[in-house]
Scaffold this motif. Sequence first.
Motif, PDB file in Angstrom:
ATOM      1  N   VAL A 196      36.618 -15.946  -7.075  1.00 26.72           N
ATOM      2  CA  VAL A 196      35.447 -16.730  -6.680  1.00 26.72           C
ATOM      3  C   VAL A 196      34.270 -15.797  -6.383  1.00 26.72           C
ATOM      4  N   ASP A 197      34.519 -14.662  -5.746  1.00 26.64           N
ATOM      5  CA  ASP A 197      33.448 -13.687  -5.509  1.00 26.64           C
ATOM      6  C   ASP A 197      32.876 -13.189  -6.839  1.00 26.64           C
ATOM      7  N   ALA A 198      33.728 -12.980  -7.835  1.00 31.28           N
ATOM      8  CA  ALA A 198      33.269 -12.530  -9.160  1.00 31.28           C
ATOM      9  C   ALA A 198      32.413 -13.608  -9.827  1.00 31.28           C
ATOM     10  N   ILE A 199      32.748 -14.870  -9.603  1.00 31.54           N
ATOM     11  CA  ILE A 199      31.937 -15.973 -10.137  1.00 31.54           C
ATOM     12  C   ILE A 199      30.540 -15.894  -9.527  1.00 31.54           C
ATOM     13  N   PHE A 200      30.455 -15.699  -8.214  1.00 32.33           N
ATOM     14  CA  PHE A 200      29.150 -15.608  -7.562  1.00 32.33           C
ATOM     15  C   PHE A 200      28.373 -14.392  -8.029  1.00 32.33           C
ATOM     16  N   ASP A 201      29.068 -13.274  -8.257  1.00 35.46           N
ATOM     17  CA  ASP A 201      28.391 -12.097  -8.805  1.00 35.46           C
ATOM     18  C   ASP A 201      27.819 -12.411 -10.192  1.00 35.46           C
TER      19      ASP A 201
ATOM     20  N   CYS B 157      38.347 -24.376  -8.032  1.00 33.36           N
ATOM     21  CA  CYS B 157      37.685 -25.589  -7.544  1.00 33.36           C
ATOM     22  C   CYS B 157      38.017 -25.832  -6.071  1.00 33.36           C
ATOM     23  N   ARG B 158      39.286 -25.724  -5.720  1.00 33.41           N
ATOM     24  CA  ARG B 158      39.688 -25.926  -4.324  1.00 33.41           C
ATOM     25  C   ARG B 158      39.054 -24.881  -3.409  1.00 33.41           C
ATOM     26  N   GLU B 159      39.004 -23.644  -3.855  1.00 34.99           N
ATOM     27  CA  GLU B 159      38.421 -22.570  -3.043  1.00 34.99           C
ATOM     28  C   GLU B 159      36.916 -22.767  -2.872  1.00 34.99           C
ATOM     29  N   LEU B 160      36.235 -23.183  -3.918  1.00 31.28           N
ATOM     30  CA  LEU B 160      34.799 -23.452  -3.805  1.00 31.28           C
ATOM     31  C   LEU B 160      34.539 -24.558  -2.788  1.00 31.28           C
ATOM     32  N   ARG B 161      35.366 -25.588  -2.811  1.00 32.30           N
ATOM     33  CA  ARG B 161      35.229 -26.675  -1.835  1.00 32.30           C
ATOM     34  C   ARG B 161      35.475 -26.168  -0.419  1.00 32.30           C
ATOM     35  N   LYS B 162      36.489 -25.313  -0.251  1.00 33.43           N
ATOM     36  CA  LYS B 162      36.761 -24.745   1.070  1.00 33.43           C
ATOM     37  C   LYS B 162      35.580 -23.943   1.586  1.00 33.43           C
ATOM     38  N   ARG B 163      34.836 -23.348   0.674  1.00 28.80           N
ATOM     39  CA  ARG B 163      33.671 -22.548   1.059  1.00 28.80           C
ATOM     40  C   ARG B 163      32.425 -23.423   1.251  1.00 28.80           C
ATOM     41  N   GLY B 164      32.580 -24.720   1.063  1.00 28.65           N
ATOM     42  CA  GLY B 164      31.479 -25.635   1.330  1.00 28.65           C
ATOM     43  C   GLY B 164      30.597 -25.983   0.148  1.00 28.65           C
ATOM     44  N   TYR B 165      31.013 -25.629  -1.048  1.00 26.89           N
ATOM     45  CA  TYR B 165      30.208 -25.925  -2.237  1.00 26.89           C
ATOM     46  C   TYR B 165      30.637 -27.240  -2.881  1.00 26.89           C
ATOM     47  N   GLN B 166      29.694 -27.864  -3.576  1.00 25.16           N
ATOM     48  CA  GLN B 166      30.061 -29.039  -4.363  1.00 25.16           C
ATOM     49  C   GLN B 166      30.802 -28.535  -5.586  1.00 25.16           C
ATOM     50  N   ALA B 167      32.032 -28.961  -5.729  1.00 29.71           N
ATOM     51  CA  ALA B 167      32.850 -28.573  -6.876  1.00 29.71           C
ATOM     52  C   ALA B 167      33.555 -29.818  -7.394  1.00 29.71           C
ATOM     53  N   VAL B 168      33.309 -30.125  -8.637  1.00 35.01           N
ATOM     54  CA  VAL B 168      33.885 -31.302  -9.270  1.00 35.01           C
ATOM     55  C   VAL B 168      35.140 -30.879 -10.022  1.00 35.01           C
ATOM     56  N   ASP B 169      36.253 -31.523  -9.734  1.00 36.54           N
ATOM     57  CA  ASP B 169      37.508 -31.272 -10.439  1.00 36.54           C
ATOM     58  C   ASP B 169      37.486 -32.152 -11.689  1.00 36.54           C
ATOM     59  N   GLY B 170      36.952 -31.608 -12.755  1.00 36.71           N
ATOM     60  CA  GLY B 170      36.756 -32.379 -13.975  1.00 36.71           C
ATOM     61  C   GLY B 170      38.019 -32.993 -14.533  1.00 36.71           C
ATOM     62  N   ASP B 171      39.127 -32.279 -14.429  1.00 40.34           N
ATOM     63  CA  ASP B 171      40.379 -32.793 -14.987  1.00 40.34           C
ATOM     64  C   ASP B 171      40.874 -34.027 -14.251  1.00 40.34           C
ATOM     65  N   ASN B 172      40.514 -34.162 -12.981  1.00 38.19           N
ATOM     66  CA  ASN B 172      40.967 -35.313 -12.200  1.00 38.19           C
ATOM     67  C   ASN B 172      39.870 -36.325 -11.889  1.00 38.19           C
ATOM     68  N   GLU B 173      38.604 -35.907 -11.929  1.00 36.17           N
ATOM     69  CA  GLU B 173      37.511 -36.800 -11.555  1.00 36.17           C
ATOM     70  C   GLU B 173      36.669 -37.278 -12.730  1.00 36.17           C
ATOM     71  N   LEU B 174      36.730 -36.591 -13.854  1.00 41.05           N
ATOM     72  CA  LEU B 174      35.889 -36.937 -15.000  1.00 41.05           C
ATOM     73  C   LEU B 174      36.663 -37.223 -16.280  1.00 41.05           C
ATOM     74  N   ALA B 175      37.907 -36.802 -16.353  1.00 39.69           N
ATOM     75  CA  ALA B 175      38.646 -36.827 -17.611  1.00 39.69           C
ATOM     76  C   ALA B 175      39.293 -38.180 -17.907  1.00 39.69           C
ATOM     77  N   TYR B 176      39.399 -38.431 -19.188  1.00 39.22           N
ATOM     78  CA  TYR B 176      40.152 -39.578 -19.699  1.00 39.22           C
ATOM     79  C   TYR B 176      40.552 -39.276 -21.144  1.00 39.22           C
ATOM     80  N   ALA B 177      41.401 -40.088 -21.706  1.00 42.77           N
ATOM     81  CA  ALA B 177      41.823 -39.926 -23.097  1.00 42.77           C
ATOM     82  C   ALA B 177      40.805 -40.623 -23.982  1.00 42.77           C
ATOM     83  N   GLY B 178      40.150 -39.826 -24.837  1.00 43.24           N
ATOM     84  CA  GLY B 178      39.123 -40.401 -25.693  1.00 43.24           C
ATOM     85  C   GLY B 178      38.864 -39.568 -26.927  1.00 43.24           C
ATOM     86  N   ASP B 179      38.102 -40.143 -27.831  1.00 39.26           N
ATOM     87  CA  ASP B 179      37.689 -39.448 -29.044  1.00 39.26           C
ATOM     88  C   ASP B 179      36.578 -38.465 -28.665  1.00 39.26           C
ATOM     89  N   PRO B 180      36.763 -37.160 -28.930  1.00 39.72           N
ATOM     90  CA  PRO B 180      35.761 -36.175 -28.532  1.00 39.72           C
ATOM     91  C   PRO B 180      34.388 -36.388 -29.172  1.00 39.72           C
TER      92      PRO B 180
END
Length: 162
Positions: A154-159, A20-43
């Motif tokens: 990250v290159d493998a992800i893009f591939d 996630c950090r590397e994608l952001r460094k490369r200029g992509y929108q990358a959401v850190d789900g564990d810190n920006e979307l997560a909470y304790a809840g019933d799945p």
Amino acid sequence: MAKRNYLVEGGSGTGKSSVCRELRKRGYQAVDGDNELAYAGDPDTGERVEVHNHYNHIWDVAKVREIAADTTNEIAFFCGGSRNFTKFLDVFDQVIVLDVDTETLKQRLVAREADDWGGNDEEKEFIVRLHATRDGVPPGTVIDTTARSLGEVVDAIFDAIR
């Protein structure tokens, strides 16, 4: 949806946060789900709960869908793990699953801070057990992060998404 959305998942210690950090460094929108979307809840219901553990670490489904529907960026990556991923997998064009061998995972866990998930011995043992079963990891295109640098991963992800 006009843009492409990708979920970068995998067990603890496979490299999701670093990616996630590397994608952001490369200029992509990358959401850190564990810190920006997560909470304790019933799945199942999404209802908030008091105790936060692995099994109720979930993402805000409405927020995932809102970000995924935004066509401002061509590509968005959502990085992290969630126990309610089945509630929003349909918004992703592809799921990328990061994986690592057990020895490398153990080495990575040793470096965790005491207050991070996996920072104590009990959590480390739990993570290694989850890794062995792949419990809670959605199906997807697997990328082995064991012997690759972060840039290579990250290159493998893009591939994989081409």
